[in-house]
Design a protein around this motif. Sequence first.
Motif, mmCIF file in Angstrom:
data_model
loop_
_atom_site.group_PDB
_atom_site.id
_atom_site.type_symbol
_atom_site.label_atom_id
_atom_site.label_comp_id
_atom_site.label_asym_id
_atom_site.label_seq_id
_atom_site.Cartn_x
_atom_site.Cartn_y
_atom_site.Cartn_z
ATOM 1 N N MET A 127 0.823 -1.192 0.000
ATOM 2 C CA MET A 127 0.000 0.000 0.000
ATOM 3 C C MET A 127 0.860 1.246 0.000
ATOM 4 S SD MET A 127 -3.153 -0.947 2.541
ATOM 5 C CE MET A 127 -3.781 0.712 2.462
ATOM 6 N N VAL A 128 1.920 1.203 0.794
ATOM 7 C CA VAL A 128 2.809 2.358 0.880
ATOM 8 C C VAL A 128 3.473 2.603 -0.474
ATOM 9 C CG1 VAL A 128 4.908 3.233 1.960
ATOM 10 C CG2 VAL A 128 3.200 2.062 3.344
ATOM 11 N N ALA A 129 3.889 1.524 -1.142
ATOM 12 C CA ALA A 129 4.549 1.669 -2.440
ATOM 13 C C ALA A 129 3.603 2.283 -3.476
ATOM 14 C CB ALA A 129 5.066 0.316 -2.915
ATOM 15 N N ILE A 130 2.360 1.838 -3.477
ATOM 16 C CA ILE A 130 1.397 2.383 -4.440
ATOM 17 C C ILE A 130 1.110 3.849 -4.136
ATOM 18 C CG2 ILE A 130 -0.999 2.237 -5.224
ATOM 19 C CD1 ILE A 130 -0.740 -0.796 -5.086
ATOM 20 N N ASP A 131 0.942 4.190 -2.858
ATOM 21 C CA ASP A 131 0.712 5.595 -2.491
ATOM 22 C C ASP A 131 1.908 6.466 -2.880
ATOM 23 O OD1 ASP A 131 -1.790 5.095 -1.503
ATOM 24 O OD2 ASP A 131 -1.131 4.925 0.586
ATOM 25 N N LEU A 132 3.106 5.950 -2.664
ATOM 26 C CA LEU A 132 4.311 6.695 -3.035
ATOM 27 C C LEU A 132 4.382 6.883 -4.544
ATOM 28 C CD1 LEU A 132 6.965 7.977 -2.100
ATOM 29 C CD2 LEU A 132 8.022 5.736 -2.292
ATOM 30 N N LEU A 145 -3.894 2.143 -10.613
ATOM 31 C CA LEU A 145 -3.176 2.102 -9.340
ATOM 32 C C LEU A 145 -4.104 2.402 -8.168
ATOM 33 C CD1 LEU A 145 0.208 3.825 -10.231
ATOM 34 C CD2 LEU A 145 -0.157 1.425 -9.653
ATOM 35 N N ALA A 146 -5.001 3.347 -8.350
ATOM 36 C CA ALA A 146 -5.959 3.671 -7.291
ATOM 37 C C ALA A 146 -6.893 2.490 -7.033
ATOM 38 C CB ALA A 146 -6.769 4.906 -7.681
ATOM 39 N N ARG A 147 -7.303 1.794 -8.092
ATOM 40 C CA ARG A 147 -8.154 0.619 -7.942
ATOM 41 C C ARG A 147 -7.420 -0.469 -7.167
ATOM 42 N NH1 ARG A 147 -8.890 -4.210 -9.730
ATOM 43 N NH2 ARG A 147 -7.169 -4.161 -11.207
ATOM 44 N N ARG A 148 -6.169 -0.687 -7.514
ATOM 45 C CA ARG A 148 -5.377 -1.711 -6.810
ATOM 46 C C ARG A 148 -5.126 -1.317 -5.363
ATOM 47 N NH1 ARG A 148 -0.962 -4.353 -10.918
ATOM 48 N NH2 ARG A 148 -2.431 -4.816 -12.575
ATOM 49 N N SER A 149 -4.918 -0.042 -5.120
ATOM 50 C CA SER A 149 -4.713 0.436 -3.750
ATOM 51 C C SER A 149 -5.962 0.196 -2.912
ATOM 52 C CB SER A 149 -4.357 1.919 -3.768
ATOM 53 O OG SER A 149 -4.199 2.419 -2.473
ATOM 54 N N THR A 150 -7.120 0.464 -3.480
ATOM 55 C CA THR A 150 -8.383 0.232 -2.781
ATOM 56 C C THR A 150 -8.572 -1.258 -2.504
ATOM 57 O OG1 THR A 150 -9.355 2.153 -3.864
ATOM 58 C CG2 THR A 150 -10.875 0.575 -2.905
ATOM 59 N N LYS A 151 -8.260 -2.088 -3.488
ATOM 60 C CA LYS A 151 -8.382 -3.536 -3.322
ATOM 61 C C LYS A 151 -7.440 -4.022 -2.220
ATOM 62 C CE LYS A 151 -7.729 -7.892 -5.750
ATOM 63 N NZ LYS A 151 -7.177 -8.526 -6.939
#
Length: 99
Positions: A1-6, A47-53
Amino acid sequence: MVAIDLLISMLDRMLDTISQAQQGANYVSTTEFETWRKQVDSVKTELARRSTKMAGEVQNTYRVIQQTQFLESTLKNTMSPQMTASLRFGRGLSSQGLR
């Protein structure tokens, strides 16, 4: 999650920088820039979809851990004194490296 947010934060910063640089550049056509921008937006959406998942999966895992802790606590409280003593004895042997 941190990697996707970054990654999303870095993409946002790069897009802002490119938008500012593109305003003064005559060598990049507006249509090419818009096409590129749409591609980047589609990547950001994915990326936002994957972060939510991923956040949902982490939340489910946390819920399972909480339920397991509750069940362990319930079992511990309902165990007979003999079972509790046996469990402590077993843990004591394990901590000393004995089996």
